[in-house]
Design an enzyme around this catalytic site. Sequence first.
Site, PDB file in Angstrom:
ATOM      1  N   CYS A   5     -10.312 -32.342 -13.745  1.00  0.00           N
ATOM      2  CA  CYS A   5      -8.976 -31.774 -13.589  1.00  0.00           C
ATOM      3  C   CYS A   5      -7.970 -32.903 -13.684  1.00  0.00           C
ATOM      4  CB  CYS A   5      -8.852 -31.059 -12.247  1.00  0.00           C
ATOM      5  SG  CYS A   5      -7.196 -30.409 -11.941  1.00  0.00           S
ATOM      6  N   ARG A  21       0.775 -21.512 -18.397  1.00  0.00           N
ATOM      7  CA  ARG A  21      -0.342 -21.175 -17.512  1.00  0.00           C
ATOM      8  C   ARG A  21       0.163 -20.577 -16.209  1.00  0.00           C
ATOM      9  NH1 ARG A  21      -2.928 -25.391 -15.403  1.00  0.00           N
ATOM     10  NH2 ARG A  21      -4.253 -23.816 -14.436  1.00  0.00           N
ATOM     11  N   ARG A  25     -11.254 -31.854  -7.725  1.00  0.00           N
ATOM     12  CA  ARG A  25     -11.173 -30.574  -7.016  1.00  0.00           C
ATOM     13  C   ARG A  25     -12.611 -30.073  -6.886  1.00  0.00           C
ATOM     14  NH1 ARG A  25      -6.131 -27.647 -10.141  1.00  0.00           N
ATOM     15  NH2 ARG A  25      -5.848 -26.524  -8.202  1.00  0.00           N
ATOM     16  N   PRO A  26     -13.377 -30.708  -6.040  1.00  0.00           N
ATOM     17  CA  PRO A  26     -14.818 -30.452  -5.995  1.00  0.00           C
ATOM     18  C   PRO A  26     -15.146 -29.033  -5.546  1.00  0.00           C
ATOM     19  CG  PRO A  26     -14.152 -31.776  -4.122  1.00  0.00           C
ATOM     20  CD  PRO A  26     -12.963 -31.691  -5.026  1.00  0.00           C
ATOM     21  N   ILE A  27     -16.242 -28.496  -6.135  1.00  0.00           N
ATOM     22  CA  ILE A  27     -16.673 -27.148  -5.771  1.00  0.00           C
ATOM     23  C   ILE A  27     -17.819 -27.197  -4.765  1.00  0.00           C
ATOM     24  CG2 ILE A  27     -15.822 -25.939  -7.795  1.00  0.00           C
ATOM     25  CD1 ILE A  27     -19.463 -26.937  -7.575  1.00  0.00           C
ATOM     26  N   ASP A  61       2.349 -28.228  -4.991  1.00  0.00           N
ATOM     27  CA  ASP A  61       2.779 -27.621  -6.256  1.00  0.00           C
ATOM     28  C   ASP A  61       4.288 -27.679  -6.466  1.00  0.00           C
ATOM     29  OD1 ASP A  61       0.239 -27.085  -7.071  1.00  0.00           O
ATOM     30  OD2 ASP A  61       0.312 -24.928  -6.745  1.00  0.00           O
ATOM     31  N   VAL A 108      -2.566 -34.262  -1.038  1.00  0.00           N
ATOM     32  CA  VAL A 108      -3.500 -33.214  -1.453  1.00  0.00           C
ATOM     33  C   VAL A 108      -4.334 -33.643  -2.656  1.00  0.00           C
ATOM     34  CG1 VAL A 108      -3.702 -30.802  -2.189  1.00  0.00           C
ATOM     35  CG2 VAL A 108      -1.937 -31.462  -0.522  1.00  0.00           C
ATOM     36  N   LEU A 161     -17.689 -27.527  -1.633  1.00  0.00           N
ATOM     37  CA  LEU A 161     -17.383 -26.723  -0.455  1.00  0.00           C
ATOM     38  C   LEU A 161     -17.660 -25.244  -0.704  1.00  0.00           C
ATOM     39  CD1 LEU A 161     -14.067 -28.444   0.697  1.00  0.00           C
ATOM     40  CD2 LEU A 161     -16.365 -28.779   1.625  1.00  0.00           C
ATOM     41  N   ARG A 219     -10.006 -23.617 -13.719  1.00  0.00           N
ATOM     42  CA  ARG A 219     -10.923 -23.894 -12.625  1.00  0.00           C
ATOM     43  C   ARG A 219     -11.088 -22.699 -11.698  1.00  0.00           C
ATOM     44  NH1 ARG A 219     -12.624 -28.880 -11.737  1.00  0.00           N
ATOM     45  NH2 ARG A 219     -12.952 -28.417  -9.531  1.00  0.00           N
TER      46      ARG A 219
END
Length: 416
Positions: free
Chosen positions: A116, A397, A121-123, A304, A326, A125, A92
């Site tokens: 995801c 990753r 996890r919108p784009i 995380d 989150v 913004l 992403r």
Amino acid sequence: MDKMIVQGGHQLNGSVRVSGAKNAALPILFSALLAEGKHCFRNVPKLKDIDSTASLLESLGCETSWEQDTFYVHVKKPKSFEAHYDLVRKMRASFLCMGPLLAKYGEAVVSLPGGCAIGARPINLHLEAMKALGAEITLNEGYAKASAKKLKGVPFLFETSTVGGTENMLMAAALADGETIIENAAKEPEIVDLANYLNAMGAKITGHGTSIIRIEGVEQLKPAEHTIMPDRIEAGTLLIAGAITGGEVQVRGCSPLLYESLIYKMQESGFKCTVTQDDVTIHPCASWVGVDVTTAPYPLFPTDLQAQYMSLMAIAQGTSVITETVFENRFMHVQELVRLGADITPKSRVAVVRGKPKALKGAPVMATDLRASASLVLAGLAAQGETSVGRIYHLDRGYEKLEEKLISLGAKIGRQ
């Protein structure tokens, strides 16, 4: 080699050094698109996400190369300004190429990243920030196309604090006309690292690390050299690895200030930590108590590290409540921990963990995402018998040679 086999019950002891931060390296590598020429990045971790970034940069006309842990990006004017779906879908963070391409060349066509595993996890913004700077945005056939003759600096308020959105706007505004003021900016250390590299290239950025960042646009930027900051999430994961096995582990090369929210919680739980400027040593603890935690943007407890912390709480004395604010779907590791013997009840964004020392027993489990894979490996270290963690490619990753580091501390672990 899709599985990691962990033989539990081995105490970890020794010293281990933290690698460079994935979450800092990715935006910094994309920021190279702002200046043609050869960029030099040291302390870059060798990860799948770095490989994906290199592939995308190469598709945009860049040349990339390694020299030990130094990564070079030679930027040339792209023949195409399109980031294809086949590349963006793997990671992403690929959407971070939009700001630099738009600011430098006035055009960017970037695939929408798609779903995801850990939640939305919108784009939007990101796109609102680009529009505010003067870009025209169209969405068509799964791609976002942005264009602008010249971006213009503006005051802009993010409704929700967003790390990626702040990074994209920071890069785009570096070459805009006039001053951009980002309000409610994300304050993560990785954003500070990005701003430091942009300033090294000639940008004029102040306030990074606070909720208000000011960017005075400049005419052009030049390639520079930069050392990527250490990975605070890896540092926290290694610290928990020592704690969960009852060992004494020194985590070197990462400022404790970057993950002090975790250190405080571990001390509250009963662990003794020796803290210096760049190192933390976790000391053996026969038993520890459950301590509640709520994830939130930096400097509070990082999402995380939530999964790894949950593994530690699963064998604590007493109950702890873990609240995830989150991401709405970041408890997928819960059922896998339950397979190992943990007593955890997830309720929407809250998980009740009833700690039971020595409760974990090895079993086959499946990783669902990057941090979940780390939590299952940690649980396997503390479990009786053998734990097989499937889909371990998630781990690669974001963790550089994690099993080698754990083996150096005394873990019995390998791949199949």
